[in-house]
Design a protein around this motif. Sequence first.
Motif, mmCIF file in Angstrom:
data_model
loop_
_atom_site.group_PDB
_atom_site.id
_atom_site.type_symbol
_atom_site.label_atom_id
_atom_site.label_comp_id
_atom_site.label_asym_id
_atom_site.label_seq_id
_atom_site.Cartn_x
_atom_site.Cartn_y
_atom_site.Cartn_z
ATOM 1 N N UNK A 253 10.589 5.820 -13.949
ATOM 2 C CA UNK A 253 10.811 5.891 -15.399
ATOM 3 C C UNK A 253 9.525 5.539 -16.165
ATOM 4 N N UNK A 254 8.823 4.531 -15.689
ATOM 5 C CA UNK A 254 7.561 4.138 -16.344
ATOM 6 C C UNK A 254 6.496 5.223 -16.185
ATOM 7 N N UNK A 255 6.408 5.798 -14.978
ATOM 8 C CA UNK A 255 5.426 6.865 -14.760
ATOM 9 C C UNK A 255 5.744 8.042 -15.683
ATOM 10 N N UNK A 256 7.029 8.342 -15.803
ATOM 11 C CA UNK A 256 7.441 9.461 -16.657
ATOM 12 C C UNK A 256 7.095 9.177 -18.118
ATOM 13 N N UNK A 257 7.311 7.944 -18.546
ATOM 14 C CA UNK A 257 6.986 7.597 -19.932
ATOM 15 C C UNK A 257 5.479 7.760 -20.186
ATOM 16 N N UNK A 258 4.669 7.321 -19.231
ATOM 17 C CA UNK A 258 3.209 7.447 -19.387
ATOM 18 C C UNK A 258 2.803 8.919 -19.437
ATOM 19 N N UNK A 259 3.310 9.711 -18.512
ATOM 20 C CA UNK A 259 2.877 11.121 -18.454
ATOM 21 C C UNK A 259 3.410 11.894 -19.664
ATOM 22 N N UNK B 251 0.836 -1.210 0.000
ATOM 23 C CA UNK B 251 0.000 0.000 0.000
ATOM 24 C C UNK B 251 0.869 1.257 0.000
ATOM 25 N N UNK B 252 1.949 1.237 0.793
ATOM 26 C CA UNK B 252 2.860 2.400 0.840
ATOM 27 C C UNK B 252 3.473 2.655 -0.527
ATOM 28 N N UNK B 253 3.900 1.586 -1.161
ATOM 29 C CA UNK B 253 4.526 1.705 -2.472
ATOM 30 C C UNK B 253 3.524 2.286 -3.496
ATOM 31 N N UNK B 254 2.264 1.856 -3.386
ATOM 32 C CA UNK B 254 1.241 2.374 -4.316
ATOM 33 C C UNK B 254 0.980 3.859 -4.069
ATOM 34 N N UNK B 255 1.047 4.267 -2.813
ATOM 35 C CA UNK B 255 0.943 5.704 -2.517
ATOM 36 C C UNK B 255 2.065 6.469 -3.218
ATOM 37 N N UNK B 256 3.254 5.887 -3.197
ATOM 38 C CA UNK B 256 4.415 6.534 -3.810
ATOM 39 C C UNK B 256 4.204 6.691 -5.332
ATOM 40 N N UNK B 257 3.674 5.632 -5.972
ATOM 41 C CA UNK B 257 3.437 5.703 -7.418
ATOM 42 C C UNK B 257 2.393 6.794 -7.721
ATOM 43 N N UNK B 258 1.358 6.855 -6.903
ATOM 44 C CA UNK B 258 0.328 7.889 -7.098
ATOM 45 C C UNK B 258 0.933 9.278 -6.932
ATOM 46 N N UNK B 259 1.845 9.419 -5.973
ATOM 47 C CA UNK B 259 2.533 10.710 -5.762
ATOM 48 C C UNK B 259 3.358 11.107 -6.980
ATOM 49 N N UNK B 260 3.995 10.112 -7.585
ATOM 50 C CA UNK B 260 4.797 10.391 -8.784
ATOM 51 C C UNK B 260 3.903 10.946 -9.892
ATOM 52 N N UNK B 261 2.746 10.301 -10.086
ATOM 53 C CA UNK B 261 1.787 10.798 -11.085
ATOM 54 C C UNK B 261 1.368 12.228 -10.747
ATOM 55 N N UNK B 262 1.020 12.412 -9.478
ATOM 56 C CA UNK B 262 0.563 13.726 -9.010
ATOM 57 C C UNK B 262 1.634 14.793 -9.312
ATOM 58 N N UNK B 263 2.885 14.471 -8.976
ATOM 59 C CA UNK B 263 3.987 15.424 -9.201
ATOM 60 C C UNK B 263 4.138 15.761 -10.677
ATOM 61 N N UNK B 264 3.988 14.759 -11.531
ATOM 62 C CA UNK B 264 4.264 14.973 -12.950
ATOM 63 C C UNK B 264 3.075 15.581 -13.691
ATOM 64 N N UNK B 265 1.882 15.499 -13.100
ATOM 65 C CA UNK B 265 0.689 15.971 -13.833
ATOM 66 C C UNK B 265 -0.052 17.126 -13.155
ATOM 67 N N UNK B 266 0.411 17.548 -11.965
ATOM 68 C CA UNK B 266 -0.409 18.503 -11.200
ATOM 69 C C UNK B 266 -0.563 19.854 -11.899
ATOM 70 N N UNK B 267 0.411 20.245 -12.707
ATOM 71 C CA UNK B 267 0.308 21.550 -13.377
ATOM 72 C C UNK B 267 -0.316 21.444 -14.763
ATOM 73 N N UNK B 268 -0.814 20.278 -15.109
ATOM 74 C CA UNK B 268 -1.260 20.032 -16.476
ATOM 75 C C UNK B 268 -2.784 20.086 -16.528
#
Length: 368
Positions: A353-359, A247-264
């Motif tokens: 890297x995968x999150x970055x590729x998706x975003x 669950x902690x790790x999934x929170x981290x992945x969601x945070x990565x998405x949030x960081x990369x997409x929050x201004x979009x």
Amino acid sequence: MQVPLSQPDIGDAEINAVVDVMKSNILSLGKKIPEFESSLANFVGAKYGVAVSSGTAGLHLAVKSLGIGKGDEVITSPFSFVSSANCVMFEGAKPVFVDIDPNTYNIDIDKIESAITDKTKALLPVHIFGHPVDMHRIMDIAKKHNLKVIEDSCEAIGASIEGKCVGTYGDVGVFAFYPNKQMTTGEGGMLVTDNEELAKIWMSLRNQGRADMDLWLAHPRLGYNYRMTELQAAIGVEQIRRLQGILDRRHRVAELYQDMLCDYDKIILPKLPTNGTISWFVYVIQLNTDYDREQFMRDLREKGVGCRPYFTPIHLQPYMVEAFGYKKGDFPITEQISEKTVAIPFFTQMTEEQVKYVTDSIKKLLGD
Ligand SMILES: *Cc1c(COP(=O)(O)O)cnc(C)c1O
């Protein structure tokens, strides 16, 4: 790069546990089931857990054991996986839908009371995408109108409201372990409750309506074969051991998405609960542009990025229309949102890297 929509997190511990069960010769009705049941019940803070063959089987037993049947109504959300409404129909009762809150995608609690009739027997809130429904308000309504509460927590293991896990507020909570869920047993589900009577009934119903194990061919009630195997339970025990880390790790992945997409601004990101903790099941974005959603998904897949529309409104599924006459326009918020939502890759081991590729792929398609 290829990034799948989802992927189970299975390690050596799970593999070894399955091998041990295989070598033990006890493949069903052994010691792993009660071990899995008590470890999950303990994790969420319930007295009893009863393992079954799927989340759907669990929801069915929940409905049946609460005496819901022909002529009864159960209030639930049209923005969900079909299972949460089907389980009501299995017993001949009617799922009565209430539209959703556009921020949380959960049932709009303000609209529940106007849907209650003298046929209403239960509320069946769904913690959609792991976002906890405000269970204090649900329980207040249930108490006031003398209704049972079944929590479809199949997407929400570990989600909580004010520190208390979802699934433990209502009469029954149901969890599911299909491979795209936070934790998996291949297929599987579990009912939880503090009510010993209910737990006993589920143990009988999942096992052909048997009285108990000592009276092998005594069947006091009509039951099912909804048993989980020892192999599945062994996987479950290992997954629970690691669940907090997952669950902690999934929170981290969601945070990565949030960081990369929050201004979009061409995408609306999932909202966080105000008085609880989400358990990340999937990552669902909402398109905030005129770009056609089907085209967007085709283009994204072209770039190797898995995606899927989540969800199609339940009330517009052909068998629902046929059974109850639901039509387009009945639940406008659900209908509007379901035309714009897309689940993008999300799984426990997903890398930065995968999150970055998706975003990056999304931004390339939709433009700056
Ligand atoms: C996964 C899920 C279920 C249960 O699914 P099974 O495949 O039967 O385990 C029920 N409700 C919701 C909302 C789900 O996402």
